[in-house]
Design a protein around this motif. Structure first.
Motif, PDB file in Angstrom:
ATOM      1  N   LEU A 137      -9.028   3.870   8.940  1.00 25.80           N
ATOM      2  CA  LEU A 137      -9.545   4.019   7.444  1.00 25.80           C
ATOM      3  C   LEU A 137      -9.525   2.588   6.955  1.00 25.80           C
ATOM      4  CD1 LEU A 137      -8.342   7.557   6.353  1.00 25.80           C
ATOM      5  CD2 LEU A 137     -10.502   6.880   7.530  1.00 25.80           C
ATOM      6  N   ALA A 138      -8.831   2.613   5.673  1.00 25.31           N
ATOM      7  CA  ALA A 138      -8.804   1.160   4.778  1.00 25.31           C
ATOM      8  C   ALA A 138      -7.904   0.158   5.479  1.00 25.31           C
ATOM      9  CB  ALA A 138      -8.805   1.542   3.456  1.00 25.31           C
ATOM     10  N   MET A 139      -7.023   0.774   6.312  1.00 26.41           N
ATOM     11  CA  MET A 139      -5.794  -0.127   6.912  1.00 26.41           C
ATOM     12  C   MET A 139      -6.268  -0.823   7.998  1.00 26.41           C
ATOM     13  SD  MET A 139      -2.079   1.130   8.210  1.00 26.41           S
ATOM     14  CE  MET A 139      -1.536   0.090   9.452  1.00 26.41           C
ATOM     15  N   PRO A 140      -6.229  -2.433   7.709  1.00 25.83           N
ATOM     16  CA  PRO A 140      -6.780  -2.950   9.279  1.00 25.83           C
ATOM     17  C   PRO A 140      -5.694  -2.950  10.215  1.00 25.83           C
ATOM     18  CG  PRO A 140      -5.894  -4.221   7.123  1.00 25.83           C
ATOM     19  CD  PRO A 140      -5.890  -3.044   6.857  1.00 25.83           C
ATOM     20  N   CYS A 163       0.795  -1.139  -0.003  1.00 22.57           N
ATOM     21  CA  CYS A 163      -0.026   0.054   0.240  1.00 22.57           C
ATOM     22  C   CYS A 163       0.785   1.342  -0.045  1.00 22.57           C
ATOM     23  CB  CYS A 163      -0.881  -0.196   1.202  1.00 22.57           C
ATOM     24  SG  CYS A 163      -2.149  -1.323   1.251  1.00 22.57           S
ATOM     25  N   HIS A 164       1.940   1.193   0.719  1.00 19.10           N
ATOM     26  CA  HIS A 164       2.733   2.505   1.043  1.00 19.10           C
ATOM     27  C   HIS A 164       3.754   2.833  -0.209  1.00 19.10           C
ATOM     28  CE1 HIS A 164       1.283   3.523   5.213  1.00 19.10           C
ATOM     29  NE2 HIS A 164       1.127   2.127   5.134  1.00 19.10           N
ATOM     30  N   ASP A 165       3.869   1.867  -1.083  1.00 24.97           N
ATOM     31  CA  ASP A 165       4.527   2.416  -2.404  1.00 24.97           C
ATOM     32  C   ASP A 165       3.821   3.200  -3.320  1.00 24.97           C
ATOM     33  OD1 ASP A 165       7.180   1.582  -1.803  1.00 24.97           O
ATOM     34  OD2 ASP A 165       7.155  -0.151  -3.185  1.00 24.97           O
ATOM     35  N   PHE A 166       2.431   2.689  -3.399  1.00 26.05           N
ATOM     36  CA  PHE A 166       1.701   3.087  -4.451  1.00 26.05           C
ATOM     37  C   PHE A 166       0.323   4.012  -4.053  1.00 26.05           C
ATOM     38  CE2 PHE A 166       3.435  -1.032  -5.417  1.00 26.05           C
ATOM     39  CZ  PHE A 166       3.864  -0.792  -6.581  1.00 26.05           C
ATOM     40  N   GLY A 167       0.435   4.101  -2.663  1.00 26.43           N
ATOM     41  CA  GLY A 167      -0.834   5.047  -2.048  1.00 26.43           C
ATOM     42  C   GLY A 167      -1.962   4.493  -1.901  1.00 26.43           C
ATOM     43  N   ILE A 168      -2.100   3.196  -2.193  1.00 22.12           N
ATOM     44  CA  ILE A 168      -3.430   2.508  -2.284  1.00 22.12           C
ATOM     45  C   ILE A 168      -4.343   2.909  -1.026  1.00 22.12           C
ATOM     46  CG2 ILE A 168      -4.297   0.292  -2.125  1.00 22.12           C
ATOM     47  CD1 ILE A 168      -2.049  -0.977  -3.663  1.00 22.12           C
ATOM     48  N   ALA A 187       5.999   8.925  17.398  1.00 25.69           N
ATOM     49  CA  ALA A 187       6.144   7.516  17.399  1.00 25.69           C
ATOM     50  C   ALA A 187       5.263   6.615  17.991  1.00 25.69           C
ATOM     51  CB  ALA A 187       7.688   7.221  17.819  1.00 25.69           C
ATOM     52  N   ASP A 188       4.733   7.001  19.200  1.00 28.08           N
ATOM     53  CA  ASP A 188       3.845   6.264  19.927  1.00 28.08           C
ATOM     54  C   ASP A 188       2.640   6.388  19.233  1.00 28.08           C
ATOM     55  OD1 ASP A 188       5.897   5.293  21.672  1.00 28.08           O
ATOM     56  OD2 ASP A 188       5.208   6.888  23.287  1.00 28.08           O
ATOM     57  N   GLY A 189       2.119   7.516  18.894  1.00 31.10           N
ATOM     58  CA  GLY A 189       0.831   7.559  18.205  1.00 31.10           C
ATOM     59  C   GLY A 189       0.837   6.900  16.886  1.00 31.10           C
ATOM     60  N   LEU A 190       2.059   6.957  15.940  1.00 30.07           N
ATOM     61  CA  LEU A 190       1.812   6.262  14.985  1.00 30.07           C
ATOM     62  C   LEU A 190       1.679   4.734  15.023  1.00 30.07           C
ATOM     63  CD1 LEU A 190       4.688   8.401  12.819  1.00 30.07           C
ATOM     64  CD2 LEU A 190       2.160   7.926  12.220  1.00 30.07           C
ATOM     65  N   LEU A 191       2.544   4.371  16.046  1.00 35.29           N
ATOM     66  CA  LEU A 191       2.559   2.879  16.155  1.00 35.29           C
ATOM     67  C   LEU A 191       1.144   2.463  16.840  1.00 35.29           C
ATOM     68  CD1 LEU A 191       3.600  -0.084  16.818  1.00 35.29           C
ATOM     69  CD2 LEU A 191       4.248   0.686  19.063  1.00 35.29           C
ATOM     70  N   ALA A 192       0.456   3.176  17.610  1.00 37.27           N
ATOM     71  CA  ALA A 192      -0.896   3.005  18.076  1.00 37.27           C
ATOM     72  C   ALA A 192      -1.915   2.920  16.986  1.00 37.27           C
ATOM     73  CB  ALA A 192      -1.266   4.076  19.091  1.00 37.27           C
ATOM     74  N   THR A 193      -1.735   3.980  16.056  1.00 39.28           N
ATOM     75  CA  THR A 193      -2.597   3.920  14.735  1.00 39.28           C
ATOM     76  C   THR A 193      -2.310   2.604  13.940  1.00 39.28           C
ATOM     77  OG1 THR A 193      -2.695   6.085  14.725  1.00 39.28           O
ATOM     78  CG2 THR A 193      -3.343   5.133  12.611  1.00 39.28           C
ATOM     79  N   ALA A 194      -0.967   2.185  13.913  1.00 37.76           N
ATOM     80  CA  ALA A 194      -0.836   1.111  12.922  1.00 37.76           C
ATOM     81  C   ALA A 194      -1.361  -0.352  13.541  1.00 37.76           C
ATOM     82  CB  ALA A 194       0.936   0.930  12.674  1.00 37.76           C
ATOM     83  N   THR A 195      -1.091  -0.092  14.914  1.00 35.84           N
ATOM     84  CA  THR A 195      -1.706  -1.389  15.658  1.00 35.84           C
ATOM     85  C   THR A 195      -3.303  -1.522  15.631  1.00 35.84           C
ATOM     86  OG1 THR A 195       0.194  -1.343  17.173  1.00 35.84           O
ATOM     87  CG2 THR A 195      -1.647  -2.366  17.978  1.00 35.84           C
ATOM     88  N   SER A 196      -3.832  -0.612  15.577  1.00 33.13           N
ATOM     89  CA  SER A 196      -5.348  -0.410  15.795  1.00 33.13           C
ATOM     90  C   SER A 196      -5.987  -0.452  14.197  1.00 33.13           C
ATOM     91  CB  SER A 196      -5.920   0.568  16.479  1.00 33.13           C
ATOM     92  OG  SER A 196      -5.409   1.724  15.938  1.00 33.13           O
TER      93      SER A 196
END
Length: 101
Positions: free
Chosen positions: A73-76, A36-41, A61-70
């Motif tokens: 939008l379209a990112m599970p 997703c992150h190479d193409f902006g999907i 960093a902590d906020g980005l990790l929390a978002t990535a973990t949870s």
């Protein structure tokens, strides 16, 4: 024969440790995140796109990790890396954003 059995048992005990070795941020990115992150999907900020990452980087960093973990939008949750540890996700985020700082 006894030596072979002992060696086989020792090797079997080492397998879980090797299987659980942490991947680097680059490894996680190249095997999971790049999709997703190479193409902006689906609105994913592209690696190296400072404008897309700017509003996200203010989370820290902590906020980005929390978002990535949870997920967002379209990112599970955990993106496409369901077996990633928090440390691996953090390393992948660092890899994606290191050239923007």
């Amino acid at each position: 024969m006894k030596k072979v059995l002992i060696l086989a048992a020792a090797a079997a005990m080492l397998l879980p440790a090797a299987a659980n070795a942490e991947r680097t941020g680059e490894e996680v990115y190249k095997t999971k995140c790049f999709v997703c992150h190479d193409f902006g999907i689906a609105g994913a900020p592209k690696k190296g796109d400072a404008a897309a990452w700017e509003p996200r980087l203010v989370k820290g960093a902590d906020g980005l990790l929390a978002t990535a973990t949870s997920g967002i939008l379209a990112m599970p949750p955990k993106g496409t890396c369901m077996d990633c540890t928090d440390a691996e996700l953090a390393a992948a985020i660092e890899h994606m954003t290191s050239d923007l700082k």
